[in-house]
Design an enzyme around this catalytic site. Structure first.
Site, mmCIF file in Angstrom:
data_model
loop_
_atom_site.group_PDB
_atom_site.id
_atom_site.type_symbol
_atom_site.label_atom_id
_atom_site.label_comp_id
_atom_site.label_asym_id
_atom_site.label_seq_id
_atom_site.Cartn_x
_atom_site.Cartn_y
_atom_site.Cartn_z
ATOM 1 N N PHE A 50 -25.896 6.204 78.364
ATOM 2 C CA PHE A 50 -25.240 7.455 78.745
ATOM 3 C C PHE A 50 -25.181 7.533 80.267
ATOM 4 O O PHE A 50 -26.184 7.309 80.955
ATOM 5 C CB PHE A 50 -25.988 8.663 78.169
ATOM 6 C CG PHE A 50 -25.218 9.935 78.353
ATOM 7 C CD1 PHE A 50 -24.062 10.170 77.607
ATOM 8 C CD2 PHE A 50 -25.604 10.867 79.285
ATOM 9 C CE1 PHE A 50 -23.312 11.330 77.798
ATOM 10 C CE2 PHE A 50 -24.855 12.043 79.480
ATOM 11 C CZ PHE A 50 -23.721 12.262 78.735
ATOM 12 N N ASP B 106 -35.131 7.262 76.522
ATOM 13 C CA ASP B 106 -34.372 8.512 76.433
ATOM 14 C C ASP B 106 -34.168 8.791 74.944
ATOM 15 O O ASP B 106 -33.497 8.022 74.249
ATOM 16 C CB ASP B 106 -33.036 8.366 77.170
ATOM 17 C CG ASP B 106 -32.211 9.654 77.130
ATOM 18 O OD1 ASP B 106 -32.479 10.539 76.282
ATOM 19 O OD2 ASP B 106 -31.277 9.771 77.949
ATOM 20 N N TYR C 67 -30.878 20.303 73.049
ATOM 21 C CA TYR C 67 -29.724 21.000 72.457
ATOM 22 C C TYR C 67 -28.947 20.178 71.437
ATOM 23 O O TYR C 67 -27.894 20.614 70.986
ATOM 24 C CB TYR C 67 -28.784 21.548 73.534
ATOM 25 C CG TYR C 67 -28.256 20.568 74.555
ATOM 26 C CD1 TYR C 67 -27.179 19.747 74.258
ATOM 27 C CD2 TYR C 67 -28.805 20.499 75.820
ATOM 28 C CE1 TYR C 67 -26.678 18.876 75.198
ATOM 29 C CE2 TYR C 67 -28.311 19.629 76.779
ATOM 30 C CZ TYR C 67 -27.248 18.819 76.463
ATOM 31 O OH TYR C 67 -26.757 17.945 77.405
ATOM 32 N N LYS C 68 -29.463 19.003 71.105
ATOM 33 C CA LYS C 68 -28.786 18.189 70.091
ATOM 34 C C LYS C 68 -29.482 18.421 68.744
ATOM 35 O O LYS C 68 -29.343 19.482 68.152
ATOM 36 C CB LYS C 68 -28.766 16.729 70.529
ATOM 37 C CG LYS C 68 -27.986 16.522 71.851
ATOM 38 C CD LYS C 68 -27.959 15.072 72.268
ATOM 39 C CE LYS C 68 -27.306 14.879 73.629
ATOM 40 N NZ LYS C 68 -25.849 15.119 73.594
ATOM 41 N N ARG D 254 -16.742 10.052 66.731
ATOM 42 C CA ARG D 254 -18.182 10.165 66.459
ATOM 43 C C ARG D 254 -18.438 11.250 65.417
ATOM 44 O O ARG D 254 -17.901 12.361 65.520
ATOM 45 C CB ARG D 254 -18.951 10.579 67.722
ATOM 46 C CG ARG D 254 -19.092 9.541 68.772
ATOM 47 C CD ARG D 254 -20.262 9.866 69.723
ATOM 48 N NE ARG D 254 -20.271 11.266 70.175
ATOM 49 C CZ ARG D 254 -21.210 11.793 70.960
ATOM 50 N NH1 ARG D 254 -22.225 11.036 71.387
ATOM 51 N NH2 ARG D 254 -21.138 13.049 71.335
#
Lengths: 426, 426
Positions: free
Chosen positions: B125, B195, B220-221, B385
């Site tokens: 990312f 991560d 927040y995922k 995705r």
């Protein structure tokens, strides 16, 4: 001055309607908006909508549709007029400490290793000093701390890279002359960083008029953004694109959604964003900032400043008249004080400040206590701090607070055992 | 497999009651919890109470009384079992980018300048790479990026300071073998940083069992903490007190309320806190973490992992059976995939992925689009995705999503002009 006189001042106060925009607890006189601002009435509903509609129903669509992605700049634009900045110059993000880290690195990068000394005050808010110490180490520089503002000019020499000051002092409420110190620093080739934690929303600030270089500030004090609200950062446009800040997260990239493996900083203040904005916290802060749009219609920061000075003046006058056990630590000259008044207790009482504040809080007068420097209590005594937020503090509040303080000291009510117990957070 | 078969799987699903803990929009199939987790039903009321009672009524008292000051550690303790850490080892604070900055500096400080090379994946990312680039520059090191995981071992040499990987890949959903890569890295004298943005709450993680060195992750995922929720950081206890992180804010100090001008880091993970916690955002995340306390009663992460694998398997099987225009980019071996499935479109359709996703969203199937690398679309194609959050995604959702995708491709519904319009946030 009688209580009726204070009530009369409230009745005549053109800013009185702003008090109604806040949800203040019944029976409390809240004089700690310099630590945590009060709750605007609009905030709960605003956050509820962000949670239930924007997050719950619209989900990721809200990044575009609800403008989540633009919040750091949108809030920055709402904040800009309060600190004398222009649209597009202020970014709301992260914490004050982290923003200070960004601008300290940026300022030292601008000095290109030619100057590495950072000058600040020993009594500055500790996080500012801790962050400065860290950044200075990274650049192989030094942090010079003065004991009094008078010593500052002597350190503005050819080695000075940055003068970093908190505009209004968190302990004493003393306010620096931003324009003058910025001029002196810049004449010596230094850059200035102003921490506006105790200024933004409390006193007029003119960053561009002062030609300051960098500023940071806090969202949860006089801006009423809620506990731990996001902070803000401002960089003078002349430094945009030239300065480098190392928290190079994806939302400070020129094209974050190109997902390039190589960092290319965004133009302007956007470079100072790092990660994903804390949307719910931003929503609460935006509600706090919108109170100032209402205040603007009633005279804005100039009117708020007049009321703030009148409130702190009334409080100081009453303390002098009715509380012989206390002395005023905050400057009495209005140009030199922010929107708080700090008191120290005289003689044998000097160590009783914590218990006196606890006794005040028990009676519904909420200020706070700041411990003095144990090695030099004469110069930095234990303090009773009282913040006056002109948006919602009333003249009668200031008057009544003194009445309670005078009584607690006269009756020695503070000696009760329950007031000696130390809390984790003071 | 028929739709009735999928409904039957839902009827037999022991985790089905967890779906009821979320407020999901009517008529939507939400497969983007890997970008923004859904809203737990308890969150709005929880945040309302924090705003109205804790902030509005109790004001600063809540730092002690409501435990605001302890939130970063309290939430960390709730999160710890999800990632194989123990009580007192995880801190919730700041953003993933900022926490990565802290641990990268800490890891390089532990290498004491003897090793300065950081190894990662070119397709990691972007914020991870941008932050690593910044930290590596500060230490005079280098960032080496590999194109495929196979190349990693060759770079684990005597110059390698840190192997920094995202455990589950944000584009492909491919999952690394944390224990194996950690062992390889450490055998070469390197430290590991993981991560967990796409892992925490989605797949079992065993940080201590893998003997990893550092980890960060996102709130927040799959943790459902709300847009821009605070992130987390974990440091193996063997590095506590030895590593140095430069965001030395006041709440990482050993005695923050002593207000000393000199920084003295707190023991343990507390050193990784910097500024004041974002209380309202923390409150929402705490509500998200408490959903996992409910999940624990139904089998916890092991049960969630079983369901996640079954969901992604069903989706992949159906895509293979019914969507000849798409190919599956995510590894089919269950040990190598996280909780998402990514598809690329074949041949001439490869550039239509964005429009296809827009058409899916218009029909209520919410996944997202990630652009490929324009210079090598073969290796890194444009992706559709689909995230599968076992807490709330149903088997019928996975089945129905494929039905819509198949129809959109068969009818070329994606060619409609409204689906070509690019949003700011993709």
């Amino acid at each position: 001055m009688t209580r009726d006189d204070a009530l009369q001042l409230d009745a005549q106060d053109p800013l009185a309607p702003l008090h109604e925009l806040f949800q203040l607890p019944e029976g409390k006189i809240y004089l700690d908006g310099n630590s945590l601002g009060a709750l605007p009435k609009a905030t709960a509903e605003r956050v509820r909508r962000a949670i239930e509609q924007e997050w719950g129903s619209d989900l990721i669509e809200s990044w575009n549709k609800a403008g989540w992605i633009d919040a750091p700049r949108r809030l920055g634009d709402k904040l800009a007029p309060l600190v004398g900045a222009r649209t597009g110059e202020v970014l709301v993000a992260d914490s004050t400490s982290i923003n200070l880290y960004k601008v300290l690195h940026a300022a030292l990068s601008l000095q290109q290793g030619q100057r590495k000394k950072v000058v600040s005050e020993r009594s500055n808010f500790p996080t500012d000093l801790y962050i400065a110490d860290s950044v200075v180490r990274a650049h192989g520089g030094e942090l010079v701390l003065v004991d009094t503002p008078d010593e500052i000019p002597a350190h503005l020499d050819e080695r000075c890279a940055v003068l970093m000051l908190t505009h209004v002092h968190y302990r004493t409420g003393r306010m620096h002359d931003m324009a003058l110190l910025t001029r002196w620093a810049q004449q010596a080739g230094a850059l200035t960083i102003w921490d506006l934690a105790h200024s933004a929303g409390a006193v007029p600030v003119d960053l561009l008029g002062s030609a300051a270089d960098f500023a940071v500030g806090c969202g949860y004090k006089y801006l009423n953004g809620g506990p731990g609200a996001p902070a803000f950062v401002w960089v003078h446009p002349r430094h945009h694109g030239l300065s480098y800040q190392p928290l190079s997260g994806w939302l400070g990239h020129a094209q974050p959604f190109a997902f390039s493996p190589f960092y290319q900083p965004a133009a302007g203040i956007q470079q100072y964003q790092c990660g994903t904005p804390a949307v719910l916290a931003m929503t609460a802060l935006e509600s706090g900032l919108e109170v100032f749009e209402q205040a603007q219609k009633l005279g804005g920061m100039a009117a708020l400043r007049s009321k703030s000075l009148a409130l702190t003046q009334l409080f100081m006058d009453e303390v002098e008249a009715r509380v012989p056990q206390a002395r005023i630590v905050t400057p009495k000259e209005s140009a030199q004080r922010g929107s708080q008044v700090s008191l120290a207790l005289n003689g044998d009482l000097s160590g009783a400040a914590y218990a006196v504040m606890q006794a005040l809080i028990a009676r519904g007068v909420v200020g706070d206590f700041r411990a003095g420097d144990p090695r030099r209590l004469e110069a930095e005594p234990h303090l009773l701090r009282f913040g006056f937020t002109p948006l919602y503090t009333r003249f009668a509040d200031a008057f009544d607070a003194v009445t309670q303080l005078a009584d607690i000291l006269a009756t020695e009510a503070w000696r009760a055992p329950e007031f000696q117990k130390q809390n984790k957070v003071t």
